[in-house]
Design a protein around this motif. Structure first.
Motif, mmCIF file in Angstrom:
data_model
loop_
_atom_site.group_PDB
_atom_site.id
_atom_site.type_symbol
_atom_site.label_atom_id
_atom_site.label_comp_id
_atom_site.label_asym_id
_atom_site.label_seq_id
_atom_site.Cartn_x
_atom_site.Cartn_y
_atom_site.Cartn_z
ATOM 1 N N VAL A 1 -70.750 -53.632 62.696
ATOM 2 C CA VAL A 1 -70.794 -52.419 61.874
ATOM 3 C C VAL A 1 -72.250 -52.094 61.536
ATOM 4 O O VAL A 1 -72.943 -52.901 60.911
ATOM 5 N N THR A 2 -72.738 -50.922 61.965
ATOM 6 C CA THR A 2 -74.101 -50.494 61.683
ATOM 7 C C THR A 2 -74.111 -49.009 61.351
ATOM 8 O O THR A 2 -73.105 -48.318 61.471
ATOM 9 N N ALA A 3 -75.288 -48.527 60.977
ATOM 10 C CA ALA A 3 -75.488 -47.088 60.785
ATOM 11 C C ALA A 3 -76.396 -46.531 61.879
ATOM 12 O O ALA A 3 -77.062 -45.517 61.697
ATOM 13 N N THR A 4 -76.413 -47.181 63.028
ATOM 14 C CA THR A 4 -77.361 -46.833 64.089
ATOM 15 C C THR A 4 -76.844 -45.796 65.073
ATOM 16 O O THR A 4 -77.645 -45.246 65.848
ATOM 17 N N GLY A 5 -75.541 -45.522 65.091
ATOM 18 C CA GLY A 5 -74.999 -44.609 66.087
ATOM 19 C C GLY A 5 -75.320 -45.096 67.493
ATOM 20 O O GLY A 5 -75.248 -46.299 67.768
ATOM 21 N N PRO A 6 -75.724 -44.186 68.389
ATOM 22 C CA PRO A 6 -76.058 -44.599 69.765
ATOM 23 C C PRO A 6 -77.502 -45.050 69.935
ATOM 24 O O PRO A 6 -77.944 -45.315 71.056
ATOM 25 N N GLY A 7 -78.262 -45.130 68.836
ATOM 26 C CA GLY A 7 -79.668 -45.521 68.932
ATOM 27 C C GLY A 7 -79.842 -46.900 69.545
ATOM 28 O O GLY A 7 -78.988 -47.776 69.393
ATOM 29 N N ARG A 8 -80.968 -47.085 70.219
ATOM 30 C CA ARG A 8 -81.212 -48.323 70.954
ATOM 31 C C ARG A 8 -82.338 -49.150 70.327
ATOM 32 O O ARG A 8 -83.269 -48.605 69.736
ATOM 33 N N VAL A 9 -82.231 -50.472 70.531
ATOM 34 C CA VAL A 9 -83.211 -51.444 70.046
ATOM 35 C C VAL A 9 -83.482 -52.442 71.165
ATOM 36 O O VAL A 9 -82.547 -52.912 71.814
ATOM 37 N N VAL B 1 -65.261 -57.776 71.114
ATOM 38 C CA VAL B 1 -66.281 -57.347 70.160
ATOM 39 C C VAL B 1 -66.550 -55.869 70.407
ATOM 40 O O VAL B 1 -66.789 -55.458 71.544
ATOM 41 N N ALA B 2 -66.499 -55.069 69.342
ATOM 42 C CA ALA B 2 -66.758 -53.639 69.448
ATOM 43 C C ALA B 2 -67.752 -53.220 68.369
ATOM 44 O O ALA B 2 -68.012 -53.963 67.421
ATOM 45 N N HIS B 3 -68.278 -52.016 68.515
ATOM 46 C CA HIS B 3 -69.240 -51.481 67.552
ATOM 47 C C HIS B 3 -68.634 -50.306 66.801
ATOM 48 O O HIS B 3 -67.990 -49.442 67.396
ATOM 49 N N ARG B 4 -68.850 -50.270 65.478
ATOM 50 C CA ARG B 4 -68.406 -49.145 64.656
ATOM 51 C C ARG B 4 -69.584 -48.633 63.831
ATOM 52 O O ARG B 4 -70.276 -49.417 63.181
ATOM 53 N N THR B 5 -69.801 -47.342 63.848
ATOM 54 C CA THR B 5 -70.893 -46.735 63.097
ATOM 55 C C THR B 5 -70.393 -46.200 61.762
ATOM 56 O O THR B 5 -69.334 -45.554 61.709
ATOM 57 N N LEU C 1 -81.234 -51.653 73.942
ATOM 58 C CA LEU C 1 -79.775 -51.568 73.978
ATOM 59 C C LEU C 1 -79.252 -50.930 72.704
ATOM 60 O O LEU C 1 -79.794 -51.156 71.623
ATOM 61 N N SER C 2 -78.183 -50.167 72.818
ATOM 62 C CA SER C 2 -77.456 -49.747 71.624
ATOM 63 C C SER C 2 -76.596 -50.918 71.160
ATOM 64 O O SER C 2 -76.344 -51.873 71.916
ATOM 65 N N TYR C 3 -76.127 -50.858 69.911
ATOM 66 C CA TYR C 3 -75.245 -51.920 69.442
ATOM 67 C C TYR C 3 -73.925 -51.918 70.199
ATOM 68 O O TYR C 3 -73.307 -52.982 70.381
ATOM 69 N N ALA C 4 -73.497 -50.753 70.667
ATOM 70 C CA ALA C 4 -72.286 -50.718 71.493
ATOM 71 C C ALA C 4 -72.522 -51.454 72.810
ATOM 72 O O ALA C 4 -71.661 -52.207 73.285
ATOM 73 N N GLU C 5 -73.697 -51.264 73.400
ATOM 74 C CA GLU C 5 -74.030 -51.976 74.642
ATOM 75 C C GLU C 5 -74.181 -53.468 74.390
ATOM 76 O O GLU C 5 -73.741 -54.293 75.215
ATOM 77 N N ALA C 6 -74.790 -53.833 73.252
ATOM 78 C CA ALA C 6 -74.904 -55.257 72.913
ATOM 79 C C ALA C 6 -73.523 -55.877 72.726
ATOM 80 O O ALA C 6 -73.264 -56.998 73.195
ATOM 81 N N ALA D 1 -70.773 -54.940 74.128
ATOM 82 C CA ALA D 1 -70.148 -55.062 75.444
ATOM 83 C C ALA D 1 -70.678 -56.275 76.195
ATOM 84 O O ALA D 1 -69.918 -56.976 76.891
ATOM 85 N N ILE D 2 -71.979 -56.541 76.078
ATOM 86 C CA ILE D 2 -72.557 -57.728 76.728
ATOM 87 C C ILE D 2 -71.969 -59.002 76.127
ATOM 88 O O ILE D 2 -71.601 -59.947 76.839
ATOM 89 N N ILE D 3 -71.863 -59.049 74.794
ATOM 90 C CA ILE D 3 -71.279 -60.214 74.137
ATOM 91 C C ILE D 3 -69.852 -60.427 74.608
ATOM 92 O O ILE D 3 -69.450 -61.553 74.939
ATOM 93 N N ALA D 4 -69.077 -59.349 74.655
ATOM 94 C CA ALA D 4 -67.676 -59.461 75.082
ATOM 95 C C ALA D 4 -67.580 -59.955 76.523
ATOM 96 O O ALA D 4 -66.766 -60.836 76.841
ATOM 97 N N ALA D 5 -68.423 -59.407 77.389
ATOM 98 C CA ALA D 5 -68.378 -59.794 78.802
ATOM 99 C C ALA D 5 -68.812 -61.233 79.009
ATOM 100 O O ALA D 5 -68.244 -61.958 79.843
ATOM 101 N N ARG D 6 -69.815 -61.690 78.254
ATOM 102 C CA ARG D 6 -70.362 -63.035 78.450
ATOM 103 C C ARG D 6 -69.523 -64.113 77.773
ATOM 104 O O ARG D 6 -69.542 -65.264 78.209
ATOM 105 N N THR D 7 -68.817 -63.757 76.699
ATOM 106 C CA THR D 7 -68.058 -64.767 75.944
ATOM 107 C C THR D 7 -66.558 -64.672 76.129
ATOM 108 O O THR D 7 -65.835 -65.598 75.785
ATOM 109 N N GLY D 8 -66.085 -63.530 76.625
ATOM 110 C CA GLY D 8 -64.654 -63.338 76.760
ATOM 111 C C GLY D 8 -63.959 -62.991 75.454
ATOM 112 O O GLY D 8 -62.727 -62.916 75.398
ATOM 113 N N LYS D 9 -64.731 -62.738 74.400
ATOM 114 C CA LYS D 9 -64.170 -62.383 73.105
ATOM 115 C C LYS D 9 -64.222 -60.866 72.901
ATOM 116 O O LYS D 9 -65.094 -60.190 73.425
#
Length: 273
Positions: free
Chosen positions: A149-157, A208-212, A191-196, A198-206
């Motif tokens: 949960v962030t307030a970043t929207g589609p912004g990338r870091v 994980v989603a992002h909500r703004t 990366l946006s938090y949504a992209e991060a 997705a990477i966590i989900a793909a690498r761990t099999g858990k």
């Protein structure tokens, strides 16, 4: 070379800076509010000025982390740096943030303070730590709960590994020629938090989603985690800056200073999660 004082020596970057220095045969004095039996540790408390002078005896350089949770740390840091100069300390490396510019107040005031007080200096301005996704920080709790949960929207870091921050900071402390500059530090990809997520989900099999949410909602959420209101408001404002695109950039600083490429977010997740 005399010992190097590492403030926040038990923290995320402090532990890594200490390891970097010891591997190169440099004496380390670890500053902590609760020192243990290790002779290398010394009591240090920003709020207790009587701990400052003893910590600085025989020190040639300081790695400086501002008081945690203090929105305007300069009034606490200024007398410490003055004391450091009186003790003959020549170099200070301060941890800042890529999101915070030099300013008259707040964290940004430390940049000018170090630059104008110390004979030799460097400011580390890293992007957001990859380590924020692990441990007990709010973001890490969100990851384990399956929703970031962030307030970043589609912004990338361009998230950065603390090991890479420590490599640059270590060189800034010991290189024969003082850096006397600000280092903007990032990982290799923004990366946006949504992209991060997705990477966590793909690498761990858990799952994980992002909500703004809005910055105000985020600030309230952080206060509920126990973060002081003024500091929570500052963190929420930084999320809003990310939303605006201010952190969507990548630098080559780690490669130039440390001589190696920074770790990618996927590599970090494979190792840490």
């Amino acid at each position: 070379m005399n010992e190097i004082l590492v403030i926040g020596a038990t923290g995320t970057t402090g532990t890594r800076i200490s390891t970097f220095l010891r591997k190169r045969g440099i004496g380390v004095r670890e500053a902590t509010r609760t020192p243990g039996p290790d002779a290398a540790q010394v009591r240090f408390d920003w709020a207790d000025s009587e701990t400052h002078a003893p910590a600085l005896e025989g020190v040639s350089a300081v790695y400086l982390i501002a008081p945690i949770g203090v929105a305007d740390p300069a009034p606490l840091v200024r007398p410490f740096l003055d004391e450091a100069v009186r003790h003959g300390v020549r170099r200070a490396v301060v941890l800042g943030s890529s999101a915070i510019q030099e300013a008259d107040h707040g964290m940004g005031a430390l940049y000018r303070l170090v630059r104008t007080t110390m004979p030799e200096w460097a400011v580390l301005r890293p992007s957001w730590f990859m380590q924020n996704f692990t441990g007990e920080l709010p973001l890490a709790r969100d990851v384990r709960a399956g929703e970031i949960v962030t307030a970043t929207g589609p912004g990338r870091v361009a998230f950065i590994d603390a090991d890479d921050i420590a490599a640059v900071g270590g060189h800034a402390l010991i290189d024969p020629v003082a850096h006397n500059t600000e280092h903007i530090l990032t990982g290799p990809q923004a990366l946006s938090y949504a992209e991060a997520a997705a990477i966590i989900a793909a690498r761990t099999g858990k799952s994980v989603a992002h909500r703004t949410i809005t910055p105000d909602e985020l600030a309230a959420r952080l206060v509920a985690y126990g973060i002081p209101e003024d500091f929570a408001a500052m963190l929420a404002a930084l999320d809003d800056d990310i939303r605006a695109g201010t952190q969507d950039h990548v630098t080559d600083t780690v490669l130039r200073v440390a001589g190696r490429a920074p770790r990618s977010f996927g590599e970090f997740i494979d190792k840490e999660l």
